[in-house]
Design an enzyme around this catalytic site. Structure first.
Site: not given
Ligand SMILES: C[S@@+](CC[C@H](N)C(=O)[O-])C[C@H]1O[C@@H](n2cnc3c(N)ncnc32)[C@H](O)[C@@H]1O
Length: 299
Positions: A112-115, A177, A229
């Site tokens: 959802p765009g965290g990085k 990611d 992760c």
């Protein structure tokens, strides 16, 4: 609580006491969105609301939230886009990529765009981040995060990243990611405890194909950061080790975290893998995470 498959692997990486700590709840962390507010001003505003924050010294803009009187996603500051709730290891992956203000950057599995939004922040809203993801639902969240955080240099495209060469672009930097088993997130997702061999095989097939697609659109001397992760060497060091045998790639040191594994299951891997990094809940207070930074030489 862990599947026999995972336990077998974890016993080769961790002690029994460490295994018990992998699922322990952890304080949340936020990244100050310096595109919209200064760190001190945000810290003061949140303190006035009763939050206790502690700067995470190895991230540029990360704070641990030690006391949290309100849900972190329900404050006016959150709604104004002054911060993003993000694990410090994820922040570090973006910092390791080191995008510059004039770069053309690809975020290959972006939603959802965290990085994505942190890359944009580091770039000071300059240059371009092409953010790709396959999921319609998650791309909606990415678009809303981009808008809430005041990000202006992102081109968001819902597509399969395996066909990224169709864009006809060559990128200075790439963040992958990768979709993974998520075994490093068991402290917030109990399903991550029951992954088995089949789950790993599915993920590694996609990860390998995405890495190949990424290297096809990276410029000479360009940098790719590959992260997951997951605790599992199959998704991490073994994936990178295989690439090192097929491409001319320099492994660059990532600043924080524990050195990556250089042997697994009686097999020696490239000694260069010690420059990759692993993050552990019981050591770093983060999710389980892996970061590799690689520079491609084409000639
Ligand atoms: C670990 S999550 C990404 C999280 C994101 N980077 C962030 O920091 O917010 C992995 C993402 O890969 C996406 N994905 C899986 N296969 C893909 C593919 N072939 N092409 C593009 N995206 C894909 C999933 O939809 C998922 O959103």
């Amino acid at each position: 609580m862990f599947s026999p498959f995972l336990l077998d692997r974890y016993r080769r990486i961790f002690t029994e006491d460490e295994i018990k700590l992998l699922a322990k709840p952890m304080p949340k962390a936020i990244r100050v969105n310096t595109l919209k507010i200064g760190e001190e001003e945000l810290a003061a505003r949140l303190r006035d609301r009763g939050f206790t924050l502690e700067k995470i010294p190895w991230t540029r803009h990360g704070y641990l939230v030690k006391t949290c009187p309100l849900p972190l996603g329900a404050t006016p500051e959150y709604l104004m886009g002054y911060y993003f709730i993000q694990d410090p290891s994820s922040m570090h992956a973006c910092e390791a990529l080191g995008p510059r203000s004039r770069d053309l950057v690809l975020d290959m599995a972006a939603a959802p765009g965290g990085k994505t939004t942190y890359l944009a922040q580091i770039m000071g809203n300059q240059g371009t981040v092409v953010a790709i993801d396959l999921s319609r639902r998650r791309m909606k969240s990415l678009r809303s995060n981009v808008s809430r955080l005041g990000v202006e240099n992102v081109l968001a495209v819902r597509t399969n990243a395996l066909s990224v060469e169709n864009f006809g672009l060559v990128f200075d930097k790439i963040l992958l990611d990768a979709p993974c088993t998520g075994t490093g997130t068991v402290h917030r997702n109990r399903e991550a405890a029951i992954k088995d061999r089949g789950d790993v095989e599915k993920c590694t097939a996609v990860q390998g194909a995405l890495l190949e697609a990424a290297l096809g659109v990276l410029r000479d001397r360009g940098v790719i950061v590959y992260c997951t992760c997951s605790f599992l060497p199959e998704e991490n060091e073994l994936m990178v080790d295989r690439l090192l045998g097929r491409y001319d790639l320099g492994v660059e040191e990532v600043e924080h975290g524990e050195p990556g594994l250089t042997s697994w299951n009686g097999r020696e891997l490239s000694p260069e893998l010690r420059k990759t990094r692993r993050f552990y809940p019981h050591v770093h207070g983060t999710q389980g995470f892996f970061i590799a930074k690689l520079r491609l030489r084409k000639s």
